[in-house]
Design a protein around this motif. Structure first.
Motif, short mmCIF file in Angstrom:
data_model
loop_
_atom_site.label_atom_id
_atom_site.label_comp_id
_atom_site.label_asym_id
_atom_site.label_seq_id
_atom_site.Cartn_x
_atom_site.Cartn_y
_atom_site.Cartn_z
N SER A 157 0.91 -1.24 -0.06
CA SER A 157 -0.03 -0.18 -0.15
C SER A 157 0.99 1.36 0.02
O SER A 157 0.55 2.17 -0.85
N TRP A 158 1.75 1.29 0.87
CA TRP A 158 3.03 2.46 0.74
C TRP A 158 3.74 2.46 -0.40
O TRP A 158 4.04 3.77 -0.82
N ALA A 159 4.05 1.21 -1.01
CA ALA A 159 4.79 1.15 -2.39
C ALA A 159 3.81 2.14 -3.64
O ALA A 159 4.34 2.81 -4.48
N ILE A 160 2.44 1.94 -3.51
CA ILE A 160 1.67 2.50 -4.31
C ILE A 160 1.33 3.92 -3.86
O ILE A 160 1.43 4.95 -4.59
N PHE A 161 1.24 4.00 -2.62
CA PHE A 161 0.70 5.59 -2.08
C PHE A 161 1.61 6.53 -2.06
O PHE A 161 1.49 7.72 -2.51
N GLY A 162 2.88 6.05 -1.75
CA GLY A 162 4.07 7.13 -1.53
C GLY A 162 4.31 7.75 -3.05
O GLY A 162 4.23 9.12 -3.03
N PRO A 163 4.58 7.21 -4.07
CA PRO A 163 4.91 7.77 -5.22
C PRO A 163 3.54 8.59 -5.71
O PRO A 163 3.80 9.59 -6.55
N ALA A 164 2.41 7.98 -5.59
CA ALA A 164 1.04 8.57 -6.14
C ALA A 164 1.02 10.04 -5.32
O ALA A 164 0.74 10.96 -5.83
#
Length: 198
Positions: A157-164
Motif C-alpha cells: 500500500s505504501w509502495a503505491i501510495f508514496g509515489p502517488a
C-alpha cells in the motif's frame, strides 16, 4: 475511529449517514473543513451532541470515515466489480490512486492543508484494506502466515501510495501511465515472496 457496538443495525447506519450527509452539506456551503464544528454538524443533522459522540469519537473520526468512503467509492468505480489480485487489476488500482490524489490535491483548500497528513493516513489504510482483501482471496499451495500477508499489504500500500502522493503534489515530469508502470514493477516484485501475480 469510534465504531458503535451495533454498526449493522439499520438505525445506526441511518444516523451515521445522516451525520455524514450533514457534514457534506456544510462542506458544500462553506468550502472548507476547518470552519465546520461538531455543533454545526449536529444542528444540521438535527441530532444532539450525545448522538454524535455515540457514533464518532470527534470531528476527525467523522472526517476519516468520510474520506475513506470517498476513496473507496472512487476505487470501486475504476475497478471491475469482482476484482482479484491480477496484473490488470493492480494496474487499474494504481492508476485510480494516482487519479484520486491528483484530483484531491487540485480541490484542496489552503485552509484545509492542515488535514493533509491525517487524510493521507486514512487513504493509505483504505488502500491497505483493499490489498489485504485481495491477498486473502488468493489460494496458496503453501501455508502463509496471516501476519506476513498483513505486512505485505501494508508495504505494498505504501509502495503505491508514496509515489502517488509525490506525483500528485506536482512532481509530474513523468506521465501517470509511465509512473504506474514503474510502481507496478515494484509492487509485483514486493508480492513475489507471497504470491505470483499473472
Amino acid at each position: 475511529m469510534t465504531t458503535p457496538a451495533h454498526e449493522n443495525d439499520p438505525r445506526v447506519k441511518r444516523t451515521r449517514q445522516l451525520l455524514l450527509q450533514a457534514f457534506i452539506s456544510l462542506l458544500e456551503e462553506r468550502h472548507n473543513i476547518h470552519s465546520i464544528s461538531v455543533q454545526d454538524i449536529t444542528e444540521h443533522a438535527t441530532v444532539n451532541r450525545a448522538t454524535f459522540y455515540a457514533h464518532f469519537e470527534d470531528k476527525y473520526a467523522l472526517l476519516e470515515v468520510w474520506m475513506r468512503e470517498k476513496f473507496h467509492h472512487a476505487l470501486e468505480s475504476q475497478l471491475p466489480a469482482t476484482s482479484t489480485l491480477q496484473m490488470s487489476t493492480l494496474r487499474l488500482l494504481i492508476l485510480a490512486v494516482f487519479d484520486f490524489l491528483a484530483l484531491w490535491q487540485y480541490h484542496l483548500k489552503p485552509a484545509d492543508r492542515q488535514f493533509v497528513p491525517f487524510f493521507e493516513v486514512a487513504l493509505q489504510q483504505e488502500l491497505q484494506e483493499v490489498l489485504l482483501h485481495w491477498l486473502n482471496q488468493v489460494p496458496s499451495s503453501v501455508p502463509v502466515y496471516q501476519e506476513i500477508v498483513e505486512t505485505t499489504a501494508l508495504i505494498i500500500s505504501w509502495a503505491i501510495f508514496g509515489p502517488a502522493v509525490q506525483w500528485s503534489r506536482g512532481d509530474q515530469t513523468i506521465t501517470k501511465d509511465v509512473m504506474a508502470q514503474h510502481v507496478l514493477a515494484v509492487v509485483i516484485a514486493g508480492l513475489s515472496p507471497v504470491v505470483t501475480v499473472t
